[in-house]
Design an enzyme around this catalytic site. Structure first.
Site, mmCIF file in Angstrom:
data_model
loop_
_atom_site.group_PDB
_atom_site.id
_atom_site.type_symbol
_atom_site.label_atom_id
_atom_site.label_comp_id
_atom_site.label_asym_id
_atom_site.label_seq_id
_atom_site.Cartn_x
_atom_site.Cartn_y
_atom_site.Cartn_z
ATOM 1 N N LYS A 198 -27.523 2.515 2.018
ATOM 2 C CA LYS A 198 -28.547 2.519 1.364
ATOM 3 C C LYS A 198 -29.948 3.121 2.207
ATOM 4 O O LYS A 198 -30.341 2.719 3.041
ATOM 5 C CB LYS A 198 -29.038 2.293 0.382
ATOM 6 C CG LYS A 198 -27.538 1.858 -0.794
ATOM 7 C CD LYS A 198 -27.585 0.944 -1.792
ATOM 8 C CE LYS A 198 -26.544 0.955 -2.604
ATOM 9 N NZ LYS A 198 -26.757 -0.469 -3.612
ATOM 10 N N TYR A 202 -22.108 6.944 -9.533
ATOM 11 C CA TYR A 202 -22.324 5.791 -9.943
ATOM 12 C C TYR A 202 -21.883 6.479 -11.430
ATOM 13 O O TYR A 202 -23.333 6.061 -12.778
ATOM 14 C CB TYR A 202 -23.746 5.648 -9.906
ATOM 15 C CG TYR A 202 -24.750 5.448 -8.886
ATOM 16 C CD1 TYR A 202 -23.938 3.735 -8.654
ATOM 17 C CD2 TYR A 202 -24.799 5.285 -7.554
ATOM 18 C CE1 TYR A 202 -24.189 3.339 -7.623
ATOM 19 C CE2 TYR A 202 -25.351 5.119 -6.836
ATOM 20 C CZ TYR A 202 -24.789 3.088 -6.682
ATOM 21 O OH TYR A 202 -25.381 2.656 -5.466
ATOM 22 N N PHE A 222 -31.441 0.723 -16.023
ATOM 23 C CA PHE A 222 -32.110 1.260 -14.756
ATOM 24 C C PHE A 222 -31.618 2.887 -13.900
ATOM 25 O O PHE A 222 -31.997 2.830 -12.935
ATOM 26 C CB PHE A 222 -31.163 -0.158 -13.765
ATOM 27 C CG PHE A 222 -29.916 -0.557 -13.383
ATOM 28 C CD1 PHE A 222 -29.014 0.274 -12.332
ATOM 29 C CD2 PHE A 222 -29.343 -0.832 -13.973
ATOM 30 C CE1 PHE A 222 -27.726 -0.166 -12.737
ATOM 31 C CE2 PHE A 222 -27.690 -1.118 -14.284
ATOM 32 C CZ PHE A 222 -26.952 -0.049 -13.487
ATOM 33 N N ARG A 236 -16.433 -6.889 0.010
ATOM 34 C CA ARG A 236 -17.289 -7.460 -0.827
ATOM 35 C C ARG A 236 -18.075 -8.721 -0.465
ATOM 36 O O ARG A 236 -18.845 -8.490 -0.436
ATOM 37 C CB ARG A 236 -17.039 -7.150 -2.268
ATOM 38 C CG ARG A 236 -16.259 -5.742 -2.479
ATOM 39 C CD ARG A 236 -17.755 -5.015 -3.078
ATOM 40 N NE ARG A 236 -18.060 -6.077 -4.685
ATOM 41 C CZ ARG A 236 -18.388 -5.257 -5.354
ATOM 42 N NH1 ARG A 236 -18.960 -3.751 -4.870
ATOM 43 N NH2 ARG A 236 -19.055 -5.857 -6.898
ATOM 44 N N THR A 265 -25.044 -8.805 -6.033
ATOM 45 C CA THR A 265 -25.061 -7.442 -6.637
ATOM 46 C C THR A 265 -27.136 -7.692 -5.837
ATOM 47 O O THR A 265 -27.422 -7.059 -5.854
ATOM 48 C CB THR A 265 -25.390 -6.453 -6.917
ATOM 49 O OG1 THR A 265 -23.291 -6.510 -7.769
ATOM 50 C CG2 THR A 265 -26.009 -5.783 -7.864
ATOM 51 N N ARG A 303 -26.560 -8.435 2.136
ATOM 52 C CA ARG A 303 -27.515 -8.559 1.048
ATOM 53 C C ARG A 303 -28.392 -9.975 1.227
ATOM 54 O O ARG A 303 -29.593 -9.513 0.961
ATOM 55 C CB ARG A 303 -27.410 -8.602 0.050
ATOM 56 C CG ARG A 303 -26.465 -6.974 -0.471
ATOM 57 C CD ARG A 303 -25.713 -6.224 -1.337
ATOM 58 N NE ARG A 303 -25.887 -4.931 -2.233
ATOM 59 C CZ ARG A 303 -24.883 -5.317 -2.974
ATOM 60 N NH1 ARG A 303 -23.838 -5.862 -4.130
ATOM 61 N NH2 ARG A 303 -24.303 -3.707 -3.123
ATOM 62 N N ASN A 315 -30.389 -3.031 -2.263
ATOM 63 C CA ASN A 315 -29.487 -4.195 -1.830
ATOM 64 C C ASN A 315 -29.229 -3.399 -0.336
ATOM 65 O O ASN A 315 -28.584 -3.882 -0.267
ATOM 66 C CB ASN A 315 -29.305 -5.028 -3.073
ATOM 67 C CG ASN A 315 -28.074 -3.763 -3.414
ATOM 68 O OD1 ASN A 315 -28.135 -2.669 -3.419
ATOM 69 N ND2 ASN A 315 -27.424 -4.142 -4.963
ATOM 70 N N HIS A 370 -24.063 -0.098 -0.639
ATOM 71 C CA HIS A 370 -23.085 -0.144 -1.283
ATOM 72 C C HIS A 370 -21.480 -0.602 -1.113
ATOM 73 O O HIS A 370 -21.213 0.211 0.435
ATOM 74 C CB HIS A 370 -23.031 1.084 -1.551
ATOM 75 C CG HIS A 370 -22.078 1.563 -2.376
ATOM 76 N ND1 HIS A 370 -21.776 1.172 -3.844
ATOM 77 C CD2 HIS A 370 -20.463 2.159 -2.539
ATOM 78 C CE1 HIS A 370 -20.390 1.113 -4.436
ATOM 79 N NE2 HIS A 370 -20.113 1.974 -3.680
ATOM 80 N N GLU A 415 -14.162 6.722 -4.486
ATOM 81 C CA GLU A 415 -15.302 7.205 -3.839
ATOM 82 C C GLU A 415 -15.062 7.536 -2.584
ATOM 83 O O GLU A 415 -15.732 8.488 -2.043
ATOM 84 C CB GLU A 415 -15.712 5.788 -3.729
ATOM 85 C CG GLU A 415 -16.322 4.944 -5.409
ATOM 86 C CD GLU A 415 -16.869 3.765 -5.629
ATOM 87 O OE1 GLU A 415 -17.682 3.441 -5.873
ATOM 88 O OE2 GLU A 415 -16.890 3.264 -3.867
#
Ligand code: IDP
Ligand code: MG
Length: 149
Positions: free
Chosen positions: A9, A49, A57, A85, A91, A102, A112, A115, A126
Site C-alpha cells: 500500500k 474493496y 472507515f 496471510r 489486520t 504488519r 497496515n 494487502h 482480485e
C-alpha cells in the site's frame, strides 16, 4: 499451484519497504509471477474493496489507498493464500504478532502496509481485477526441486 494477489500500500511504498517485503516471500520459496507499480483508479478501488464500501472507515480507506502509488504483485505456490496471510499478520498491526509483516513494520489499522487475498476465491477475483492474463508469467523456478517434496 495456487496464486494470490498482494499489494504494498502507499505507506509501504513511501517508507521504502517494497524490497524488504518482496524478499520475505521470495526467501520463503514463493514464486513471483507478476508485478507492477500504479496509483489505483476509483473504479478499481471500488471493485477491490466491494465488501467494505458501506463500512464507516471506507472513505478514509479510499483516500489512503489512492494517496500514492501501490506495488501490485502476484505470487504462486502450494497453499499460498494461507501461507501469505500468516506472513502478513492480523489486520490491526497493534495486534499482529512480531515476525509478521504488519507486526514488524506498522502500528495502526488505517495504514497496515500490505494487502493479501484472504481465500483462493478472493485471490482469483482480485487477480482478475488488477491484472490481465498476459501480465502474468508462468515459469519454473530453478530451486523448485529443493522446495517441494
Ligand atoms: P485485511 O486487509 O486484513 O483483509 P479487511 O478487514 O479486509 O482486512 O480490511 C481491509 C482494509 O481496510 C484493511 O487492511 C485496512 O487497511 C482497512 N481497515 C479495516 N478495518 C479498518 C478500520 O477499522 N479502520 C480503518 N481502516 C480499516
Ligand atoms: Mg480483506
Amino acid at each position: 499451484m495456487e496464486r494470490t494477489f498482494l499489494m504494498i500500500k502507499p505507506d509501504g511504498v513511501q517508507r521504502g519497504l517494497i524490497g524488504e517485503i518482496i524478499s520475505r516471500f521470495e526467501r520463503k520459496g514463493l514464486k513471483l509471477v507478476a508485478g507492477k507499480f500504479e496509483v489505483l483508479s476509483e473504479e478499481r478501488v471500488m471493485a477491490h474493496y466491494a465488501e467494505h464500501v458501506n463500512k464507516p472507515f471506507f472513505l478514509g480507506l479510499k483516500r489512503y489507498i489512492t494517496s500514492g502509488p501501490c506495488f501490485l504483485f502476484v505470487f504462486e505456490g502450494k497453499d499460498i493464500v494461507r501461507i501469505t496471510r500468516e506472513m502478513i499478520g492480523a489486520t490491526n498491526p497493534a495486534e499482529s504478532s512480531p515476525g509478521t509483516i504488519r507486526g514488524d513494520y506498522a502500528l495502526e489499522i488505517g495504514m497496515n502496509v500490505i494487502h493479501g487475498s484472504d481465500s483462493p476465491e478472493t485471490a482469483s477475483r482480485e487477480i482478475a481485477i488488477h491484472f490481465t492474463p498476459d501480465e502474468i508469467s508462468s515459469y519454473v523456478r530453478i530451486d523448485e526441486p529443493y522446495l517441494y517434496e
